[in-house]
Design a protein around this motif. Structure first.
Motif, PDB file in Angstrom:
ATOM      1  N   LEU A  70      75.121  75.508  26.255  1.00 40.70           N
ATOM      2  CA  LEU A  70      74.944  76.915  26.651  1.00 40.70           C
ATOM      3  C   LEU A  70      74.639  77.017  28.147  1.00 40.70           C
ATOM      4  O   LEU A  70      75.093  77.955  28.819  1.00 40.70           O
ATOM      5  N   PHE A 104      67.347  82.491  18.568  1.00 37.40           N
ATOM      6  CA  PHE A 104      66.435  81.475  19.103  1.00 37.40           C
ATOM      7  C   PHE A 104      66.512  81.555  20.628  1.00 37.40           C
ATOM      8  O   PHE A 104      67.579  81.848  21.173  1.00 37.40           O
ATOM      9  N   ASP A 177      77.504  81.545  20.933  1.00 41.38           N
ATOM     10  CA  ASP A 177      76.519  80.562  20.499  1.00 41.38           C
ATOM     11  C   ASP A 177      76.693  80.342  18.996  1.00 41.38           C
ATOM     12  O   ASP A 177      76.170  81.088  18.168  1.00 41.38           O
ATOM     13  N   ALA A 179      75.668  77.667  17.517  1.00 46.49           N
ATOM     14  CA  ALA A 179      74.753  76.542  17.248  1.00 46.49           C
ATOM     15  C   ALA A 179      74.434  76.419  15.766  1.00 46.49           C
ATOM     16  O   ALA A 179      74.354  75.317  15.230  1.00 46.49           O
ATOM     17  N   PHE A 202      73.768  70.136  17.114  1.00 43.58           N
ATOM     18  CA  PHE A 202      73.617  69.120  16.060  1.00 43.58           C
ATOM     19  C   PHE A 202      72.164  68.683  15.966  1.00 43.58           C
ATOM     20  O   PHE A 202      71.875  67.535  15.642  1.00 43.58           O
ATOM     21  N   LYS A 206      70.166  71.403  11.708  1.00 43.51           N
ATOM     22  CA  LYS A 206      71.450  72.098  11.579  1.00 43.51           C
ATOM     23  C   LYS A 206      72.263  71.615  10.363  1.00 43.51           C
ATOM     24  O   LYS A 206      71.904  70.651   9.700  1.00 43.51           O
ATOM     25  N   GLY A 213      71.885  66.692  19.821  1.00 45.42           N
ATOM     26  CA  GLY A 213      73.285  66.718  20.265  1.00 45.42           C
ATOM     27  C   GLY A 213      73.855  68.114  20.257  1.00 45.42           C
ATOM     28  O   GLY A 213      73.356  69.005  19.556  1.00 45.42           O
TER      29      GLY A 213
HETATM   30  C1  PLP Z   1      70.956  80.041  17.852  1.00 40.74           C
HETATM   31  C2  PLP Z   1      70.647  78.751  18.548  1.00 40.74           C
HETATM   32  N1  PLP Z   1      71.082  78.593  19.805  1.00 40.74           N
HETATM   33  C3  PLP Z   1      70.881  77.441  20.479  1.00 40.74           C
HETATM   34  C4  PLP Z   1      70.212  76.389  19.914  1.00 40.74           C
HETATM   35  C5  PLP Z   1      69.957  75.177  20.735  1.00 40.74           C
HETATM   36  O1  PLP Z   1      70.490  74.019  20.235  1.00 40.74           O
HETATM   37  P1  PLP Z   1      69.784  72.607  20.563  1.00 40.74           P
HETATM   38  O2  PLP Z   1      68.526  72.538  19.788  1.00 40.74           O
HETATM   39  O3  PLP Z   1      70.806  71.610  20.123  1.00 40.74           O
HETATM   40  O4  PLP Z   1      69.560  72.553  22.029  1.00 40.74           O
HETATM   41  C6  PLP Z   1      69.755  76.505  18.581  1.00 40.74           C
HETATM   42  C7  PLP Z   1      69.062  75.435  17.862  1.00 40.74           C
HETATM   43  O5  PLP Z   1      68.115  74.853  18.190  1.00 40.74           O
HETATM   44  C8  PLP Z   1      69.955  77.729  17.898  1.00 40.74           C
HETATM   45  O6  PLP Z   1      69.512  77.882  16.657  1.00 40.74           O
END
Ligand code: PLP
Length: 432
Positions: A70, A104, A177, A179, A202, A206, A213
């Motif tokens: 992101l 998040f 996003d 994710a 990842f 998740k 990751g």
């Molecule tokens: C909606 C959302 N965006 C971004 C992220 C960020 O991902 P990461 O934890 O792999 O950095 C997450 C999860 O943590 C998420 O749930």
């Protein structure tokens, strides 16, 4: 009313914990035995290929986290829209960006990393994601905005067609996003392919995981190559370390990639398990004044990552949340997320409040927040209310209302039907 006592579960049921299958070890071991204990290797190449194959996106770049994906997406968008990135200014340099509000904070922090200013767009009830009506309103108020960051919460796709239409009408780019939504689709197309730049996570909770990751995805070869370069400290093609722009140490490890590679064949199986969990809750709550998180908007197919519930306004007992504590007054026939979370915790099961909307977060409270009605600021005393109506008689904004009345249920793949039945029984007792 005295809470009914239930025996605790034998082992803790988590919200959503990693579910390993064995193949992960094979690929980690292969990395070890071939000495590709690095950010280069076959597992990384294979995971990128698998993401492209699954989603249909043309290019995938494996990174250390979804947040890294992101961040680099935000930088790319800023550079394309406003010119070159400068280390001391970031690429968004004071420009406003329309962002999902109920998500998040990793979705929107990258705007701040690039010195932009997040403007939060309220949520809608159909999908619990960004409200296209509020987005349209935001463009009336801030017509110069050129970037939208939209998340698919809990694995349910948002109204991405409508959001894309609005973005195109205003010449805006989209960062998607995805994710939480790997494997979910909207009108037959996988999430993670609708944005100009897209991100998958990842991390450990998740739908499939590498322990950590992330993946950056795009249809632009040039953008994918930039992200690949930035993620390895922006090394230029020279015999020595040569740097012409700012870089990061964001590349995925070949060991982590081994875990993800071993998980990929189990993605559909995980989705099916999560779907069965969702349906068991839905059936188990029949007759209660509650509903599940939305799943069936316009031929979208969620990945059912987390099962959530929301209590009908008239069945809410009084609940007050401060910055870090919550209180409620138990009432016969009624309940609230705080009571339910306490009740399931008492039998060794992990739930969680709905992700607290960004416009309610201390760090982002000074930012603009746009509802269908226009520029709406949250009312600090409003969530003392028993339902969707604030103490001043005005309705809460949608995100605040879902946060007030909703909660995430234990959704772990490894939860047995017996364990889930017990959790359902405990929740039912909260409404007695
Ligand atoms: C909606 C959302 N965006 C971004 C992220 C960020 O991902 P990461 O934890 O792999 O950095 C997450 C999860 O943590 C998420 O749930």
């Amino acid at each position: 009313m005295l809470a009914k006592k239930f025996d605790p579960l034998e082992k803790k049921v988590w919200l959503s914990s990693p579910t390993m299958h064995g193949e992960e070890l094979k690929y980690i071991t292969e990395a070890y035995e071939t000495n590709w204990m690095s950010t280069v290797g076959k597992n990384i190449n294979e995971v990128e290929r698998l993401c492209q194959e699954k989603t249909g996106c043309k290019y995938a770049v494996a990174l250390s986290a979804g947040t890294a994906a992101l961040h680099l997406a935000a930088r790319l968008a800023g550079e394309r829209l406003y010119g070159v990135h400068r280390a001391d200014q970031g690429s968004l340099q004071g420009h406003k960006v329309f962002c999902s509000d109920m998500t998040f904070d990793a979705t929107i922090n990258p705007v701040a990393y690039e010195n932009g200013e997040a403007v939060f767009i309220d949520t809608e009830y159909d999908t619990w994601n960004m409200d296209p009506v509020a987005l349209e309103k935001a463009f009336e108020i801030y017509p110069d905005v050129k970037l939208i960051i939209v998340a698919h919460l809990y694995g349910t796709p948002g109204k991405i067609d409508e959001i894309r239409k609005i973005a195109d009408a205003h010449g805006a780019l989209i960062i998607e996003d995805a994710a939480e939504s790997l494997g979910a689709s909207y009108k037959g197309r996988q999430t993670g392919t609708f944005g100009d730049f897209n991100a998958i996570s990842f991390n450990g909770n998740k739908i499939i995981t590498g322990s950590s990751g992330g993946m950056f995805m795009t249809d632009s070869k040039e953008d994918a190559e930039k992200v690949r370069k930035w993620s390895t400290q922006s090394r230029e093609n020279a015999p020595w370390y040569q740097h012409e722009e700012i870089g990061y140490n964001y590349r995925m490890s070949n060991v982590i990639a081994g875990v993800i590679r071993g998980q990929f064949p189990h993605l559909e199986e995980h989705i099916a398990q999560k779907k069965a969990i969702f349906e068991r809750y839905r059936d188990g709550f029949k007759g209660l004044p509650v509903s599940m998180n939305p799943i069936d908007f316009e031929n979208s197919e969620p990945n059912y990552w987390l099962s959530c519930m929301i209590i009908s306004p008239e069945a809410m007992c009084k609940q007050v949340r401060g910055e870090s504590e919550a209180l409620y007054i138990p009432e016969k026939g009624k309940s609230c997320p705080t009571e339910i979370l306490e009740a399931i915790a008492s039998i060794n099961a992990e739930g969680r409040p709905i992700w607290k909307p960004m416009h309610m977060q201390p760090i982002y409270r000074s930012h603009a927040f746009i509802t269908r009605e226009g520029n709406g600021r949250a009312k600090t005393n409003a969530y003392i209310a028993g339902g969707a109506i604030g103490v001043d008689g005005k309705p809460l904004d949608v995100g605040m209302d879902i946060f007030h009345r909703g909660l995430c249920l234990p959704s772990d793949n490894k939860m047995t039907p017996d364990e889930q039945d017990k959790i359902i029984e405990v929740i039912r007792a909260c409404f007695e």
